[in-house]
Motif scaffolding. Sequence first.
Motif, PDB file in Angstrom:
ATOM      1  N   ARG A 214       0.808  -1.223   0.000  1.00 11.32           N
ATOM      2  CA  ARG A 214       0.000   0.000   0.000  1.00 11.32           C
ATOM      3  C   ARG A 214       0.841   1.272   0.000  1.00 11.32           C
ATOM      4  N   ASP A 240      -4.798  -8.268  -1.915  1.00  8.49           N
ATOM      5  CA  ASP A 240      -4.838  -7.684  -0.580  1.00  8.49           C
ATOM      6  C   ASP A 240      -3.697  -6.699  -0.404  1.00  8.49           C
ATOM      7  N   GLY A 241      -3.963  -5.675   0.406  1.00  8.01           N
ATOM      8  CA  GLY A 241      -2.898  -4.762   0.802  1.00  8.01           C
ATOM      9  C   GLY A 241      -2.478  -5.138   2.206  1.00  8.01           C
ATOM     10  N   GLU A 243      -0.032  -4.313   5.808  1.00 10.94           N
ATOM     11  CA  GLU A 243       0.662  -3.277   6.571  1.00 10.94           C
ATOM     12  C   GLU A 243       2.147  -3.610   6.534  1.00 10.94           C
ATOM     13  N   SER A 244       2.975  -2.640   6.146  1.00 16.71           N
ATOM     14  CA  SER A 244       4.385  -2.981   5.934  1.00 16.71           C
ATOM     15  C   SER A 244       5.109  -3.329   7.234  1.00 16.71           C
ATOM     16  N   GLY A 273       7.964  -5.903   4.239  1.00 13.13           N
ATOM     17  CA  GLY A 273       7.129  -7.101   4.335  1.00 13.13           C
ATOM     18  C   GLY A 273       7.425  -8.169   3.297  1.00 13.13           C
TER      19      GLY A 273
ATOM     20  N   GLN B 133      15.736  -7.079   7.808  1.00 19.45           N
ATOM     21  CA  GLN B 133      15.089  -8.289   8.307  1.00 19.45           C
ATOM     22  C   GLN B 133      16.166  -9.290   8.711  1.00 19.45           C
ATOM     23  N   ARG B 236      12.933  -8.084  13.018  1.00 18.49           N
ATOM     24  CA  ARG B 236      13.940  -7.037  12.934  1.00 18.49           C
ATOM     25  C   ARG B 236      13.755  -6.071  14.091  1.00 18.49           C
ATOM     26  N   GLY B 281     -10.528  -8.769   4.350  1.00 19.97           N
ATOM     27  CA  GLY B 281      -9.476  -8.247   3.475  1.00 19.97           C
ATOM     28  C   GLY B 281      -8.340  -7.683   4.300  1.00 19.97           C
ATOM     29  N   GLY B 282      -7.125  -8.050   3.908  1.00 24.88           N
ATOM     30  CA  GLY B 282      -5.937  -7.672   4.675  1.00 24.88           C
ATOM     31  C   GLY B 282      -5.847  -6.187   4.946  1.00 24.88           C
ATOM     32  N   GLN B 283      -6.257  -5.378   3.974  1.00 23.85           N
ATOM     33  CA  GLN B 283      -6.102  -3.925   4.153  1.00 23.85           C
ATOM     34  C   GLN B 283      -7.073  -3.369   5.195  1.00 23.85           C
ATOM     35  N   ARG B 286      -6.529  -3.839  10.352  1.00 20.78           N
ATOM     36  CA  ARG B 286      -6.297  -2.917  11.476  1.00 20.78           C
ATOM     37  C   ARG B 286      -7.526  -2.093  11.795  1.00 20.78           C
TER      38      ARG B 286
END
Lengths: 434, 313
Positions: A214, A240-241, A243-244, A273, B133, B236, B281-283, B286
Amino acid sequence: MKKISFLNRFALFIVLVLALTMVIAACAPAQKAAPAATKAPAATGKGTIKIYTSWPLQGAMLPEGQSMKRAADLALEHYLAAHDGKGPAGYNIELVNLDDASPTTGSWDGTIEAENAQKCVNDPACGVYFATYNSGAAKVSIPITNKAGVAQITPANTYPGLTHAWDKGEPDIYRPSGEVNYFRTNAADDVQGWSGASWAQCLGFKKVYLLDDRQLYGKGVADAFAQQAEKIGLEIVGRDGVESTDIDFRALLTKIRASGADLVYGGFVIDSGGPQVIQQMASTGMFKAGTKFMGPDGLVNPALIEQVGGADVANGNIYLTFPGLAPSQLTSKVGKKFFDDFKAKYGEEPSPWSTYAYQAMQVILDSIERAQSNDRGKILVAMRGLKDFEGITGKFGFNKNGDPTFTTLGGNEIKDGKIVFTGAISPDMYKTCK
Amino acid sequence: MSSTDIILQQLLNGLTIGSYLAMIALGYTMVYGIIELINFAHGDVFTAGFLISLTLFEWFGAGGKTLTGFRLVWMFTLVLILTMLACGIINVIVDRIAYKPLRKAPRLAPLITAVAASFALENIYANWKGPSQIFYPDYFPRVDILHNWLHLNTTVLFTTQDALLIGLTIPMMLGLRLFIQRTKLGKAMRATAQNAAAASIMGIDVERVIMTTFFIGGALAGAAGMAFGNFLHTGRYLMGFDAGLFAFTAAVLGGIGNITGAVLGGFLIGFLKVFSDQWIGGQWTRAFIFTILILVLVFRPQGLVGEDEAEKA
């Protein structure tokens, strides 16, 4: 009032000594610079044109940033050697290397980038602003150099909207003066995303799952991939986006496993990511089950292999596209000379973007030569008029947007624990797959 | 994958996410219970567990290869104990430097020093191991339990490494509960949480209780960091920020200051995350998790199982 104690006097003394040291230190480079200027014999009358560079020179970016700096130095060195030590149009060229990374995060910072661009604009001797590495940083600096009428050229920006129509209002929002002042010699992300989709089809993949971080860059390539996939009939089974900063992608990967995808295309850079997604694909058995990963140049970094768990994990499972040719893939005579001289001089291979740092520097020097002036406006006009230029990646010029008229992209795979160039790729390759 | 397999796999994912989040959440909630401070540096102690255990394995000569037999038993146990000790001590040091001098200062002051401590730790890690990482090798053997041991024909993946995480965290959480309810020091902790001034009048060494709390919280986060490394393999210097954010949310969701609440919150967030990743959906994950947090707090400001101020810990 209290009398000044011994301690305070001592502190005052220290401060004075420090101040004096700083004054001396400030003078020192000026004294050093003077003999350097007299080195180029023909430069005596005309003075110096400064080229300000700006890209990250610390943190994870240090190896790449330093290698690009060295490539630019080498381009200047080669130019001088080919012209009997005489700079372009008789001017002395000085590279001023600025860093646009923040010490706290190690990655580019908009405030610092704006200051850097302002430094160039405010210095009458600054002829060209040679920046940036990150496209996001370029969004900050282009309007500044544009207003001042200074030419800006990048060694690495791939975001499409910087030069041509992409997101709303682009690229006009970066051009307050209405003129084009920003150029690149490498392909943009859209071309890379298109090529990635065509390449995937040629490799025989049927179902692709798209992921991106994203961010401007990651989402940009993934968008272009999706565009091309639709055009050529490659099925996208999901997107899908992420979160980094996320650390656990297994839930998302479970969803991808369930989707039946045979390729995951990830719009990531090395610190957003990508390595975790690849590593967790391996540990959730996806590579074993035959799913592969393809990513853009943000992941083209030798450190990637170690970060995902070594050659055993990476070999044969990872495809990477690169919007240009890495130094070792250059076939031209100048290109090979660059690669060999770089290795001989610095004892290591140039990083991927060094090709374009070198090539952009070539364009800068050529533009000054054609401008026959240290006037910013004249250098800008000359750069805009670049045509049939013999760069290290081939012959090209700039179109009206500042994009190169011809670009070659590289397709890479990880084999034997190394990122190996397997052939040139292009958006149109799906037609013949050759 | 069939839809039953998807649901089972996601439940397992949620369970593993929940177990490391709960372990970290415990540290937030215990410290808050005792001195009403949000220890923002706590997530970074989790990172310390990851980095220190990785370094210790290298020191003992594990050299990136999977351990087996007796070597696995002694080295793994030793590294676990040392990591927990080190992380407990780090947390105590953070308290001594950043919070103790401000014990009687206005609330805002230690909150800011907590943020500062977090940044300081992150930058130390970045200088120590670099900002990239880091790969954590399979020191603990990885066997697909369902296929190789139980010979089930399923697409669900559950390995010994997932089992390790759950097998390490759940007994520790139960142990903590027993410690707080059955031991004298645990009783002192509960007393201090209820009323520090009164506890001190009754002869409880409040500073010692605080130190113990920081030590236990740090040790648990360290164990979580090590278990995390052994089953997820990448991390990390900044990983503690993300883990800490969710663990802190878990603690608040469950009712900050309440041990059961922190564990419950951790697992709840784990399940919410996988649910959102799979079906929303991943986005949106949060946004989804934090919307749930807001809704819970609007209707139950004390958190899911939180009770009145006087009853916490």
